[in-house]
Design a protein around this motif. Sequence first.
Motif, PDB file in Angstrom:
ATOM      1  N   THR A   1      -9.338   3.807   3.842  1.00 48.21           N
ATOM      2  CA  THR A   1      -8.314   3.755   4.697  1.00 48.21           C
ATOM      3  C   THR A   1      -9.002   4.527   5.941  1.00 48.21           C
ATOM      4  N   SER A   2      -8.572   4.047   7.285  1.00 48.32           N
ATOM      5  CA  SER A   2      -9.032   4.481   8.312  1.00 48.32           C
ATOM      6  C   SER A   2      -8.147   5.664   8.826  1.00 48.32           C
ATOM      7  N   ILE A   3      -8.768   7.025   9.228  1.00 48.42           N
ATOM      8  CA  ILE A   3      -8.037   8.126   9.583  1.00 48.42           C
ATOM      9  C   ILE A   3      -8.459   8.293  11.174  1.00 48.42           C
ATOM     10  N   MET A   4      -7.505   8.457  11.951  1.00 51.75           N
ATOM     11  CA  MET A   4      -7.705   8.750  13.345  1.00 51.75           C
ATOM     12  C   MET A   4      -7.220  10.485  13.273  1.00 51.75           C
ATOM     13  N   VAL A   5      -8.156  11.307  13.729  1.00 59.22           N
ATOM     14  CA  VAL A   5      -8.033  12.768  13.834  1.00 59.22           C
ATOM     15  C   VAL A   5      -7.429  12.713  15.404  1.00 59.22           C
ATOM     16  N   ALA A   6      -6.253  13.149  15.418  1.00 61.62           N
ATOM     17  CA  ALA A   6      -5.525  13.108  16.815  1.00 61.62           C
ATOM     18  C   ALA A   6      -6.012  14.405  17.596  1.00 61.62           C
ATOM     19  N   ILE A   7      -6.982  14.555  18.245  1.00 59.70           N
ATOM     20  CA  ILE A   7      -7.372  15.690  18.941  1.00 59.70           C
ATOM     21  C   ILE A   7      -6.280  16.154  19.912  1.00 59.70           C
ATOM     22  N   ARG A   8      -5.883  15.221  20.903  1.00 59.49           N
ATOM     23  CA  ARG A   8      -4.905  15.378  21.981  1.00 59.49           C
ATOM     24  C   ARG A   8      -3.579  15.827  21.428  1.00 59.49           C
ATOM     25  N   ALA A   9      -3.187  15.082  20.435  1.00 62.07           N
ATOM     26  CA  ALA A   9      -1.912  15.387  19.711  1.00 62.07           C
ATOM     27  C   ALA A   9      -1.803  16.943  19.109  1.00 62.07           C
ATOM     28  N   VAL A  10      -2.835  17.225  18.357  1.00 59.92           N
ATOM     29  CA  VAL A  10      -2.638  18.709  17.689  1.00 59.92           C
ATOM     30  C   VAL A  10      -2.812  19.746  18.636  1.00 59.92           C
ATOM     31  N   ASN A  11      -3.716  19.394  19.765  1.00 59.68           N
ATOM     32  CA  ASN A  11      -4.039  20.354  21.023  1.00 59.68           C
ATOM     33  C   ASN A  11      -2.600  20.849  21.785  1.00 59.68           C
ATOM     34  N   ARG A  12      -1.470  19.731  21.691  1.00 62.27           N
ATOM     35  CA  ARG A  12      -0.160  19.659  22.676  1.00 62.27           C
ATOM     36  C   ARG A  12       0.850  19.777  21.591  1.00 62.27           C
TER      37      ARG A  12
ATOM     38  N   LYS B   1     -13.137   7.310  -1.311  1.00 59.64           N
ATOM     39  CA  LYS B   1     -12.560   7.050  -2.532  1.00 59.64           C
ATOM     40  C   LYS B   1     -11.125   7.536  -2.430  1.00 59.64           C
ATOM     41  N   ASP B   2     -10.533   7.331  -3.518  1.00 56.06           N
ATOM     42  CA  ASP B   2      -9.291   7.693  -3.400  1.00 56.06           C
ATOM     43  C   ASP B   2      -9.046   9.173  -3.329  1.00 56.06           C
ATOM     44  N   ASN B   3      -8.038   9.613  -2.531  1.00 57.14           N
ATOM     45  CA  ASN B   3      -7.714  11.076  -2.251  1.00 57.14           C
ATOM     46  C   ASN B   3      -6.054  11.263  -1.863  1.00 57.14           C
ATOM     47  N   MET B   4      -5.884  12.574  -2.411  1.00 59.95           N
ATOM     48  CA  MET B   4      -4.494  13.043  -2.029  1.00 59.95           C
ATOM     49  C   MET B   4      -4.440  13.967  -0.949  1.00 59.95           C
ATOM     50  N   LEU B   5      -3.912  13.578   0.012  1.00 57.83           N
ATOM     51  CA  LEU B   5      -3.755  14.314   1.392  1.00 57.83           C
ATOM     52  C   LEU B   5      -2.604  15.187   1.529  1.00 57.83           C
ATOM     53  N   GLN B   6      -2.705  16.563   1.360  1.00 57.06           N
ATOM     54  CA  GLN B   6      -1.742  17.635   1.454  1.00 57.06           C
ATOM     55  C   GLN B   6      -1.125  17.697   2.960  1.00 57.06           C
ATOM     56  N   LEU B   7      -0.232  18.131   2.954  1.00 58.15           N
ATOM     57  CA  LEU B   7       0.701  18.278   4.455  1.00 58.15           C
ATOM     58  C   LEU B   7       1.101  19.628   4.444  1.00 58.15           C
TER      59      LEU B   7
ATOM     60  N   ASN C   1       5.490  15.155   0.395  1.00 56.67           N
ATOM     61  CA  ASN C   1       4.765  16.450   0.757  1.00 56.67           C
ATOM     62  C   ASN C   1       3.139  16.262   0.729  1.00 56.67           C
ATOM     63  N   GLU C   2       2.849  15.136   0.287  1.00 55.46           N
ATOM     64  CA  GLU C   2       1.471  14.709   0.103  1.00 55.46           C
ATOM     65  C   GLU C   2       1.441  13.315   0.045  1.00 55.46           C
ATOM     66  N   ILE C   3       0.173  12.792   0.579  1.00 59.48           N
ATOM     67  CA  ILE C   3       0.039  11.294   0.560  1.00 59.48           C
ATOM     68  C   ILE C   3      -1.160  10.682   0.078  1.00 59.48           C
ATOM     69  N   PHE C   4      -0.886   9.682  -0.741  1.00 56.04           N
ATOM     70  CA  PHE C   4      -2.130   9.015  -1.393  1.00 56.04           C
ATOM     71  C   PHE C   4      -2.786   8.373  -0.524  1.00 56.04           C
ATOM     72  N   ILE C   5      -4.282   8.455  -0.340  1.00 52.74           N
ATOM     73  CA  ILE C   5      -5.063   7.692   0.324  1.00 52.74           C
ATOM     74  C   ILE C   5      -5.892   6.878  -0.279  1.00 52.74           C
TER      75      ILE C   5
ATOM     76  N   SER D   1       0.799  -1.051  -0.026  1.00 48.44           N
ATOM     77  CA  SER D   1      -0.118   0.066  -0.102  1.00 48.44           C
ATOM     78  C   SER D   1       0.928   1.313  -0.154  1.00 48.44           C
ATOM     79  N   PRO D   2       0.411   2.276  -0.563  1.00 47.29           N
ATOM     80  CA  PRO D   2       1.135   3.773  -0.513  1.00 47.29           C
ATOM     81  C   PRO D   2       1.426   4.125   0.839  1.00 47.29           C
ATOM     82  N   LEU D   3       0.522   3.449   1.805  1.00 48.96           N
ATOM     83  CA  LEU D   3       0.637   4.068   3.296  1.00 48.96           C
ATOM     84  C   LEU D   3       1.766   3.372   3.811  1.00 48.96           C
ATOM     85  N   ASP D   4       2.409   2.498   3.263  1.00 46.59           N
ATOM     86  CA  ASP D   4       3.575   1.486   3.735  1.00 46.59           C
ATOM     87  C   ASP D   4       4.858   2.448   3.830  1.00 46.59           C
ATOM     88  N   ASN D   5       4.880   3.641   3.102  1.00 39.12           N
ATOM     89  CA  ASN D   5       5.959   4.678   3.188  1.00 39.12           C
ATOM     90  C   ASN D   5       5.930   5.707   4.329  1.00 39.12           C
TER      91      ASN D   5
END
Length: 566
Positions: free
Chosen positions: A446-457, A419-425, A438-442, A49-53
């Motif tokens: 794919t399951s995404i965890m929006v990391a609330i605690r991490a971005v707040n800190r 659906k397939d998507n290109m995620l910008q960073l 600079n961007e990740i093919f999703i 998977s592209p996510l393996d990188n």
Amino acid sequence: MDNINTSTAKSPNPSLNTYSRMATLILASFSVIVAWVVWRITRNLFIRSPLDNVPGPSSGSYIKGHLPQLFAVDGWEFINRLGTKYNKVVKLNGLMGHRMLYVFDPTALHQIIIKDSEVYENPEWSLESMRMTMGPGLLGVHGARHRKQRKMLNPVFSIKHMRSMTPLFYGIANKMVTGIGREVGNDQATVNILDWFGRTALELIGQCGLGTSLDTLEEPEPNPLGDAVKEFLPAAFTMSEFQFLLKYAKNFGPGWFRAALLDILPVPGLQRIKGLVNKIASESVNVLTQKRAALKAGDEVLLKQVGEGKDIMSILLRANMAASEEDRLPDDELLGQMCLLVLAGTDTTSNAMTTMMDLLARNVAIQDKLRAEIVEAQAQYGSEIPYDELVALPYMDAICRETLRLYPPGMMIWREAQKDNMLQLSQPIIGVDGKTVNEIFIPAGTSIMVAIRAVNRDRSIWGDDALEFKPERWLSPLPPSVTEARIPGVYSNLMTFNGGGRACIGFKFSQLEMKVVLTTLISKFKVSLAENADEVEWNASAVRYPSVGKSGGRPEYPIKLKRIRV
């Protein structure tokens, strides 16, 4: 006689037929599940998977992936490492090698939550879990159905409505303080403040949300709905990993088959949750029936009810009756909103307020400064500070914001790429292959965890003091690193209450509750740590909660309260 013999021959023992059917169902279920598991493992093991990188920690278990670490009640070390060791996007593994991303890059979050929100929907297993526990309310539906419900609910969570309900909030908070006062006596005592805050939050939701009393805040009295709500989240804590199986439930035959399978699964925790859900649903039907009868009887009867007709459900029912046929919500969705109010609006706020008490007990100077601000406002406006003046108190607001920044009740929310998507960073990361990304093919699914605690800190956003409890940071303009990050949260550059079209609709209700309770309690008592404070453990879970002694124990928080002599 021939007919009798034929009938007897067909069914010599009905109970044996029942057991035979049950055995066949279990055997068929087991065969389907084993075949499916083997297929999933083989597929994920051999297909790249592209996510393996994307960098991430190694997984100790191929079957469960990182889920045991994510959902361990004492898993803070792992969770904190995700937010500090890796550069805002982390690859994790779910069940049977399923790839997941843990994301706290602000640009990526803006795309997930707002820009491409139709691509990154709530995962079906999450919606199914919510529908199973709360019915088809706001958290259990998506798309047009979600927008329709939200449009109907928005007015009852408006500032105008919060302003009109403020006296009800004070009435309940004063009853809480009276009850605590009986326990404290004439001097000081150690009380379980989490229990008091939980009961208060439940009664606030009862009176201001449903227009019924769920806890008198006096001597404990049996209340079927209130008791079931109190038991629900502690029971659900033990079953966090199980909900991920719902992601694959559609693979296990038609709906009737899955329902039958659920009924016979020998999992005590699951069966306990089912029983509590049924009790909450049954009692909610009773409340809805009584509410409709009062509305039909007219304003005179309604004014005599708990909440005086100002509660959320009374207003929602009025609006629903006046709405056009296409905009009207059916009964199952109305009941879903009731279950949502009582289940999602109690433990989140009560645990946040308990966290605040812990922080004030450990920071006496901050506590004294807050009390001085409250006492000054009460001298000007009376003991029940009006809504507009209360929410404008700067130091109290700073304490609330800083508490919710450092210690959001929920650590993450889930999304799934439709659906397939290109995620910008916002910042490039270094891939496993050593190249700049600079961007990740999703890939879709794919399951995404929006990391609330991490971005707040995040130190790169909040500064080197990001892990310090520092209310003063909110008393001056926030630095450009915060304002220019474009964090897509609905509340104060934070992800605590989510953002976009699925932001927490009740965050103003929660804020008012915190400030009214804080005002009423801190003006009457000094707060300090209990003798056994070092035994308190804060447990990682769907809603962060404290226990005494060992991780995962009964939710409680002892704190010492001392009367203030006026």
